[in-house]
Design a protein around this motif. Structure first.
Motif, PDB file in Angstrom:
ATOM      1  N   UNK A 215     -73.171 -18.086  14.702  1.00 13.66           N
ATOM      2  CA  UNK A 215     -73.086 -17.409  15.998  1.00 13.66           C
ATOM      3  C   UNK A 215     -71.635 -17.105  16.350  1.00 13.66           C
ATOM      4  N   UNK A 216     -70.750 -18.077  16.090  1.00  7.52           N
ATOM      5  CA  UNK A 216     -69.330 -17.833  16.348  1.00  7.52           C
ATOM      6  C   UNK A 216     -68.794 -16.712  15.469  1.00  7.52           C
ATOM      7  N   UNK A 217     -69.167 -16.737  14.196  1.00  5.29           N
ATOM      8  CA  UNK A 217     -68.703 -15.716  13.250  1.00  5.29           C
ATOM      9  C   UNK A 217     -69.168 -14.333  13.727  1.00  5.29           C
ATOM     10  N   UNK A 218     -70.430 -14.252  14.068  1.00  3.71           N
ATOM     11  CA  UNK A 218     -71.011 -12.977  14.532  1.00  3.71           C
ATOM     12  C   UNK A 218     -70.292 -12.474  15.783  1.00  3.71           C
ATOM     13  N   UNK A 219     -70.107 -13.377  16.752  1.00  6.18           N
ATOM     14  CA  UNK A 219     -69.469 -12.966  18.000  1.00  6.18           C
ATOM     15  C   UNK A 219     -68.025 -12.518  17.772  1.00  6.18           C
ATOM     16  N   UNK A 220     -67.315 -13.249  16.888  1.00  6.44           N
ATOM     17  CA  UNK A 220     -65.933 -12.871  16.570  1.00  6.44           C
ATOM     18  C   UNK A 220     -65.879 -11.484  15.943  1.00  6.44           C
ATOM     19  N   UNK A 221     -66.794 -11.236  15.006  1.00  5.08           N
ATOM     20  CA  UNK A 221     -66.840  -9.925  14.343  1.00  5.08           C
ATOM     21  C   UNK A 221     -67.167  -8.825  15.352  1.00  5.08           C
ATOM     22  N   UNK A 222     -68.133  -9.090  16.218  1.00  2.00           N
ATOM     23  CA  UNK A 222     -68.529  -8.087  17.225  1.00  2.00           C
ATOM     24  C   UNK A 222     -67.366  -7.761  18.168  1.00  2.00           C
ATOM     25  N   UNK A 223     -66.598  -8.802  18.516  1.00  2.59           N
ATOM     26  CA  UNK A 223     -65.455  -8.579  19.414  1.00  2.59           C
ATOM     27  C   UNK A 223     -64.430  -7.665  18.745  1.00  2.59           C
ATOM     28  N   UNK A 224     -64.118  -7.957  17.482  1.00  2.00           N
ATOM     29  CA  UNK A 224     -63.140  -7.134  16.753  1.00  2.00           C
ATOM     30  C   UNK A 224     -63.630  -5.690  16.632  1.00  2.00           C
ATOM     31  N   UNK A 225     -64.916  -5.538  16.336  1.00  3.54           N
ATOM     32  CA  UNK A 225     -65.479  -4.186  16.181  1.00  3.54           C
ATOM     33  C   UNK A 225     -65.383  -3.416  17.506  1.00  3.54           C
ATOM     34  N   UNK A 226     -65.703  -4.104  18.600  1.00  2.00           N
ATOM     35  CA  UNK A 226     -65.621  -3.444  19.913  1.00  2.00           C
ATOM     36  C   UNK A 226     -64.193  -3.002  20.193  1.00  2.00           C
ATOM     37  N   UNK A 227     -63.215  -3.844  19.849  1.00  2.00           N
ATOM     38  CA  UNK A 227     -61.796  -3.504  20.087  1.00  2.00           C
ATOM     39  C   UNK A 227     -61.384  -2.298  19.249  1.00  2.00           C
ATOM     40  N   UNK A 228     -61.759  -2.340  17.971  1.00  2.00           N
ATOM     41  CA  UNK A 228     -61.339  -1.257  17.059  1.00  2.00           C
ATOM     42  C   UNK A 228     -62.024   0.053  17.444  1.00  2.00           C
ATOM     43  N   UNK A 229     -63.316  -0.025  17.726  1.00  2.00           N
ATOM     44  CA  UNK A 229     -64.049   1.197  18.114  1.00  2.00           C
ATOM     45  C   UNK A 229     -63.512   1.788  19.400  1.00  2.00           C
ATOM     46  N   UNK A 230     -63.082   0.912  20.324  1.00  2.00           N
ATOM     47  CA  UNK A 230     -62.534   1.404  21.602  1.00  2.00           C
ATOM     48  C   UNK A 230     -61.247   2.189  21.370  1.00  2.00           C
ATOM     49  N   UNK A 231     -60.572   1.877  20.260  1.00  2.00           N
ATOM     50  CA  UNK A 231     -59.318   2.593  19.955  1.00  2.00           C
ATOM     51  C   UNK A 231     -59.548   3.708  18.948  1.00  2.00           C
ATOM     52  N   UNK A 232     -60.796   4.076  18.709  1.00  2.00           N
ATOM     53  CA  UNK A 232     -61.075   5.225  17.839  1.00  2.00           C
ATOM     54  C   UNK A 232     -61.550   4.863  16.456  1.00  2.00           C
ATOM     55  N   UNK A 233     -61.706   3.576  16.153  1.00  2.00           N
ATOM     56  CA  UNK A 233     -62.233   3.159  14.850  1.00  2.00           C
ATOM     57  C   UNK A 233     -61.158   3.058  13.785  1.00  2.00           C
ATOM     58  N   UNK A 234     -61.583   3.020  12.533  1.00  2.35           N
ATOM     59  CA  UNK A 234     -60.650   2.923  11.402  1.00  2.35           C
ATOM     60  C   UNK A 234     -60.542   4.313  10.775  1.00  2.35           C
ATOM     61  N   UNK A 235     -59.351   4.865  10.780  1.00  7.53           N
ATOM     62  CA  UNK A 235     -59.111   6.229  10.253  1.00  7.53           C
ATOM     63  C   UNK A 235     -60.132   7.225  10.843  1.00  7.53           C
ATOM     64  N   UNK A 236     -60.456   7.027  12.103  1.00  8.14           N
ATOM     65  CA  UNK A 236     -61.400   7.929  12.786  1.00  8.14           C
ATOM     66  C   UNK A 236     -62.864   7.582  12.597  1.00  8.14           C
ATOM     67  N   UNK A 237     -63.133   6.568  11.782  1.00  5.63           N
ATOM     68  CA  UNK A 237     -64.524   6.137  11.557  1.00  5.63           C
ATOM     69  C   UNK A 237     -64.856   4.978  12.483  1.00  5.63           C
ATOM     70  N   UNK A 238     -65.916   5.108  13.243  1.00  5.23           N
ATOM     71  CA  UNK A 238     -66.374   3.980  14.045  1.00  5.23           C
ATOM     72  C   UNK A 238     -67.022   2.951  13.100  1.00  5.23           C
TER      73      UNK A 238
END
Lengths: 291, 382
Positions: free
Chosen positions: B46-69
Motif C-alpha cells: 500500500x505504501x509503495x502504491x501510494x508513493x508511486x501514485x503521488x510521483x505520477x500525479x506530480x509528474x503528470x501535473x507538470x506535463x508528464x515525461x517528454x510530453x507523455x502522461x
C-alpha cells in the motif's frame, strides 16, 4: 521451572483468545447446527465499527456500545435473516460454504473502506505486568482468561439452568418437536445469533489490542478457534475453553522444546490425534453428526 | 482564385501547420505495478502504491515525461508469490513500459524471470540478496539489498555495541531467511556468537515462547528481522518480558507504522535504514509532507520506494530522450541520478551492473515515538 510456568501462563492467555472465539462456534452449533466459517471475521469487524465511532469523536466506552449494537444488528439479526435462514434449509454444507464467502466479503469490504494497514486499538484493560514465580503475566491476559471463563459459565447457566436455555437446546435437537411443544423456534434461534454477536463484540474489544485492527486479523484467529472447538468438543460450550487453552499451551511448548519452525504444525497434529481417537472432542458427547 | 477560396485555403493550411507544429497528443506511458495490497505485506504494498501514485500525479501535473502522461495499473498479489507470478504475467501481456513490484522478495524471486524474458525492466522492492545475483539484466532495486545492509548492521553491533553474543529473530520467508543467512555469516566473520537463532511465522501473534528463548540465551544484543505487524508484536513482548539489551534491526523495525503499533515498546530500538522519511534532507521532508497531505498518514520507507521508482523511470527516459522500453534497462545500468538534476530522486543514487544501488543510508533510533537519525552513512562511491 519459571520458563515452564511462563510458557503455560502465556499459552493460557493465547488460549483464552481462541476460546473466546471458539465459544461462538459451539454456541451456534449447539443451538442451530450452524458452522460459521466467518467467525474470525466476526471478531475482526466490531473493532472497525468501534474505530469508526472513535473517529467520529465518540469516547471509547460509547464507541464500544455503538459498535456492539451495530454488530448485534448486522452480525446477529441480519446474518441470520439474510444468510442462515435461506441457506440452512439446504443443509449444513451449503451454509458453511456461504459463510466462507461471507468471510471473504467482510475482509475485502473492510480493506476497501478502511485500508489494508493495521490500526492500533486502545485496550480496555490496562497493560500491567505481574510477576509470579519468575513468570511475567499481563493483566490483559488475565482479563481475557477471566472473561472467557465467565462467558462459558454464563452460557452454561443460560443453556442448562434457564427455561430459555432449555428451549434453545430443544430447538437445536429437534425443531419440529420443539415447535409442537409450543417453543417459539424462530425466536430461540435468533437469541443464539444475538448472543454470538455480543460474544464476538466482547472478544473484539479484548483481542484487538493484541492482534491489531486489520482486515486479515480474523484469518488466523478463526482457524485456531475452529481447531480449538473441535479439540474441546463442538457440542460443548465448556469444551471451547479446554480446546483453546490446550492449543495455546501446546503451541508455546512446541515452539520452545521442539522447534520454532514446526510450531504451526503441532496444533494440526493435535487436531488429527483428536479426530482419530476421540472424534467428539475431549469434552464433547457423541452425536449423530460429528464435526 | 476568389478571395473566399484563398481565405479557405489559407485557413486549411494554417490548421494543418498548426496540427504539425503543436505537440502531437503523446501516447501515455503505461506502467504496471504488482504489489502486496492485502495479506501479510499489505503495509508494504500500500505504501509503495501510494508513493508511486503521488510521483505520477506530480509528474503528470507538470506535463508528464517528454510530453507523455503516465498511467499505471495496480494489481494485488495478496502477498502470495503464486498470485504475484500470475499477475505479473498478466501485467506483461499488457506491454508495460516498465514493471513495478512486487515488494516481497519471495514474490520477486518467482516473477523476475518473466519480466526478463519479456525484455521489460522490472523496478522492484525486494531486498533479499539473491535477487540481483542471478544475472538478470532487467531487475532493479529501489532500496539496498541485504548484501549491502547486513555488513553495516553487523559492523555496528560489533564495533559500537561491542556485542560478543546475539540472538537473531527472523521471519520464516524468503526475506527473513535471506537476511538471516547474510547476517549470520557476517557475525561469524566478526567472531560474534549467535546464541539463539529463532524462526517465526508471518502473521504470528504470540511471541512469548520466542522471547523466553531469547531471555534464556542472555545475548548482548538482539537482531530482529520481521515484517511490520510482527515487529510490533515482538517489540511489545520483548519489553513485557524485560529484555533490556539493545534491539537492532534493518529498516522495518523502526518504521513509523511499527512505532505506532508497538506504542512505547519501540523506544530505543535501533536500525540501519536505507530510506527514511525522517531523514534530515529537505527533499525527503517535502515528500513526507506531500504524502501525508494526500493520504493522511506518514509513509514508511516503502512509500519512498514507490515514489523513487517513478522518478527513476523519468530520469532514464529523459536521458534516452525517448520512450524506449528496449533500451531502458541498458541505460539504467551504471547510471547516476543526481538530486540536483532530478529533485524527485530525493538523494543521489547510482545503479550498478546488477541493478543494485549505492546511496547514502542512515542509522536511526526510536526516541519519543519517532525515528531519529543518529548517523548518516555516506554513499560507498561518492
Amino acid at each position: 521451572m519459571s520458563t515452564l510456568i511462563s510458557l503455560i501462563v502465556s499459552g493460557c492467555a493465547t488460549g483464552a483468545i481462541y476460546a473466546l472465539v471458539a465459544i461462538g462456534f459451539t454456541l451456534l452449533w449447539q443451538t442451530s447446527q450452524t458452522i460459521n466459517f466467518a467467525q474470525g471475521e466476526f471478531v475482526m469487524l466490531p473493532a472497525f465499527f468501534m474505530l469508526a465511532g472513535m473517529n467520529m469523536g465518540m469516547p471509547f466506552w460509547l464507541a464500544i456500545l455503538v459498535g456492539t449494537a451495530i454488530s448485534v444488528a448486522i452480525l446477529g439479526a441480519a446474518f441470520k435473516r439474510a444468510l442462515v435462514d435461506p441457506m440452512l434449509r439446504h443443509g449444513a454444507l451449503p451454509l458453511a460454504i456461504a459463510t466462507m464467502a461471507l468471510s471473504i466479503m467482510m475482509k475485502e469490504g473492510v480493506k476497501e473502506f478502511y485500508g489494508a494497514e493495521a490500526q492500533p486499538f486502545p485496550s480496555l484493560i490496562p497493560a500491567i505486568d505481574l510477576h509470579f514465580l519468575g513468570a511475567t503475566i499481563s493483566t490483559q491476559s488475565l482479563g481475557l482468561l477471566a472473561v472467557g471463563v465467565a462467558a462459558v459459565l454464563a452460557l452454561q447457566y443460560l443453556l442448562n439452568s434457564t427455561s430459555v436455555g432449555r428451549q434453545m437446546q430443544a430447538t437445536a435437537q429437534n425443531p419440529n418437536v420443539a415447535r409442537i411443544l409450543g417453543i417459539p423456534v424462530e425466536r430461540m434461534v435468533m437469541y443464539s445469533f444475538i448472543i454470538n454477536a455480543i460474544l464476538v463484540s466482547v472478544a473484539s474489544v479484548l483481542v484487538t489490542p493484541l492482534y491489531l485492527a486489520k482486515f486479515s486479523s480474523g484469518e488466523t484467529l478463526g482457524l485456531a478457534a475452529f481447531i480449538a472447538a473441535i479439540v474441546g468438543g463442538f457440542n460443548q460450550v465448556r469444551g471451547a475453553i479446554l480446546g483453546g487453552i490446550l492449543l495455546g499451551i501446546t503451541d508455546n511448548l512446541a515452539a520452545t522444546y521442539i522447534s520454532t519452525q514446526y510450531r504451526s504444525a503441532v496444533p494440526l497434529a493435535l487436531l488429527i490425534a483428536v479426530i482419530l481417537f476421540r472424534p467428539q472432542g475431549l469434552l464433547g458427547t457423541a452425536e449423530e453428526r460429528t464435526v | 482564385m476568389s478571395i473566399t477560396r484563398k481565405v479557405s485555403r489559407l485557413a486549411v493550411l494554417t490548421l494543418a501547420a498548426g496540427f504539425m507544429a503543436a505537440p502531437v497528443l503523446a501516447q501515455p506511458i503505461h506502467l504496471e505495478d504488482v504489489a502486496e495490497l492485502s495479506g501479510g505485506g499489505a503495509t508494504v504494498g500500500t505504501n509503495f502504491k501510494n508513493g508511486a501514485d503521488l510521483a505520477i500525479a506530480e509528474i503528470n501535473a507538470k506535463g508528464g515525461i517528454l510530453g507523455h502522461k503516465i498511467e499505471i495499473t495496480h494489481a494485488d498479489s495478496q502477498s502470495n508469490p503464486g498470485v504475484a507470478r500470475a499477475l505479473v504475467q498478466k501485467a506483461l501481456d499488457n506491454n508495460p513500459y516498465v514493471l513495478l513490484g512486487p515488494g516481497y522478495s519471495g514474490s520477486v524471486k518467482v516473477t523476475e524471470s518473466l519480466a526478463a524474458k519479456a525484455g521489460i525492466a522490472n523496478i522492484m522492492g525486494g531486498e533479499a540478496a539473491e535477487l540481483t545475483q542471478t544475472g538478470n539484466e532487467y531487475v532493479f532495486r529501489t532500496s539496498f539489498g541485504q548484501q549491502s545492509t547486513m555488513p553495516k548492521v553487523a559492523r555496528y553491533i560489533a564495533e559500537e555495541i561491542k556485542a560478543k553474543t546475539v540472538a537473531v529473530v527472523w521471519v520464516n520467508n524468503d526475506f527473513g531467511k535471506g537476511g538471516r543467512d547474510v547476517i549470520n555469516a557476517e557475525f561469524a566473520k566478526r567472531g560474534i556468537k549467535v546464541v539463539a537463532d529463532l524462526s517465526t511465522e508471518a502473521g504470528q501473534v504470540d511471541f512469548a515462547a520466542d522471547v523466553l528463548k531469547v531471555k534464556n540465551a542472555a545475548p548482548d544484543a538482539v537482531f530482529v528481522y520481521l515484517n511490520e505487524d510482527e515487529s510490533a508484536r515482538a517489540l511489545k513482548e520483548l519489553k513485557r518480558q524485560g529484555v533490556t539489551v539493545p534491539l537492532i534491526g534493518e529498516t522495518t523495525l523502526t518504521g513509523q507504522k511499527v512505532i505506532d503499533l508497538a506504542g512505547g515498546a519501540a523506544e530505543g530500538a535501533l536500525a540501519h535504514v536505507g530510506l527514511t522519511t525522517d531523514a534530515p534532507i529537505p527533499a525527503v521532508q517535502e515528500f513526507r509532507k506531500n504524502f501525508a497531505a494526500k493520504y493522511n498518514y506518514v509513509p514508511d520507507h516503502n512509500g519512498i520506494k514507490g515514489y523513487l521508482a517513478i522518478y527513476v523511470i523519468k530520469a532514464v527516459t529523459e536521458k534516452m530522450g525517448k520512450v524506449d522500453p528496449a533500451n531502458f534497462a541498458k541505460t539504467l545500468h551504471g547510471m547516476t541520478i543526481r538530486a540536483k538534476d532530478e529533485p524527485g530522486i530525493l538523494m543521489d543514487v547510482t545503479y550498478d551492473e546488477h541493478g543494485d544501488i549505492d546511496r547514502q543510508g542512515f542509522l536511526v533510533e526510536v526516541k519519543d515515538g519517532k525515528q531519529v537519525v543518529k548517523t548518516i552513512l555516506p554513499k560507498m562511491v561518492p
